[in-house]
Motif scaffolding. Sequence first.
Motif, short mmCIF file in Angstrom:
data_model
loop_
_atom_site.label_atom_id
_atom_site.label_comp_id
_atom_site.label_asym_id
_atom_site.label_seq_id
_atom_site.Cartn_x
_atom_site.Cartn_y
_atom_site.Cartn_z
N THR A 63 -5.62 -1.31 -4.82
CA THR A 63 -4.40 -1.17 -4.03
C THR A 63 -3.86 -2.55 -3.66
N HIS A 117 -6.72 5.57 6.05
CA HIS A 117 -5.78 4.90 6.96
C HIS A 117 -6.53 3.83 7.74
N TYR A 171 -1.87 0.53 7.62
CA TYR A 171 -1.72 1.11 6.29
C TYR A 171 -1.96 2.61 6.47
N GLN A 224 6.48 -0.87 14.70
CA GLN A 224 6.62 0.53 14.32
C GLN A 224 5.51 1.42 14.88
N PRO A 248 1.37 -6.98 1.61
CA PRO A 248 2.22 -7.02 2.82
C PRO A 248 1.43 -7.26 4.11
N GLU A 273 -0.74 6.62 5.10
CA GLU A 273 -0.06 7.45 4.10
C GLU A 273 0.48 6.60 2.95
N GLU A 274 -0.32 5.66 2.51
CA GLU A 274 -0.02 4.77 1.40
C GLU A 274 1.25 3.93 1.64
N SER A 275 1.52 3.65 2.91
CA SER A 275 2.67 2.80 3.29
C SER A 275 2.20 1.78 4.31
N PHE A 276 2.94 0.69 4.39
CA PHE A 276 2.62 -0.38 5.32
C PHE A 276 3.59 -0.34 6.49
N TYR A 277 3.06 -0.52 7.69
CA TYR A 277 3.87 -0.50 8.91
C TYR A 277 3.60 -1.77 9.69
N TYR A 290 -2.49 -4.77 -1.11
CA TYR A 290 -2.37 -4.92 0.34
C TYR A 290 -1.62 -6.20 0.73
#
Length: 170
Positions: free
Chosen positions: A67, A22, A111, A121, A71, A113-117, A69
């Motif tokens: 990966t 993370h 980044y 947020q 975003p 849990e393998e998601s973009f914020y 990245y």
Amino acid sequence: MKKEDKSTVIEQIAATLKEYSHFYLTETSALNAEKTSALRRECFKNDIKMLVVKNALLHKAMESLETDYSPLYDCLKGSTTIMFSNTGNAPAKLIKEFKKNSDLLGFKAAYVEESFYGADQLDALVAIKSKNELIADVIALLQSPAKNVVSALQSSGSTIHGVLQTLSER
């Protein structure tokens, strides 16, 4: 900076990105030396690695990894400080706590849990539970029915015992 030095820095950033699951992109240029030192101390206490990077070098390091990245590329403006952590919500909690005292720390993206914020947020990131917190919740849920049965047996057992004792005394 020489080209060889840049490639070494890019490799180091890429290795750090691989090492931690993370990371958070923040803006710390508005902080003075005292507040930056305080932030670094808090990061150290919470097992968060803080690294100030050049945007172009970070962009190239991200592109060199498997990966996607992309975003996050729009967030690479101004000065960028990365907070690396193996606990998903630790940097978010630190950023939110630090923002209470000083509004100069900016949150760009994360980044987790393998998601973009995105920057809006941060509260959602604070609410994300870490692996250890989830394990504790599962254990508590698994123990709950057993505790209910034991407590029910104990309470009804004492009730039955009380009833029998009262009947025997009469």
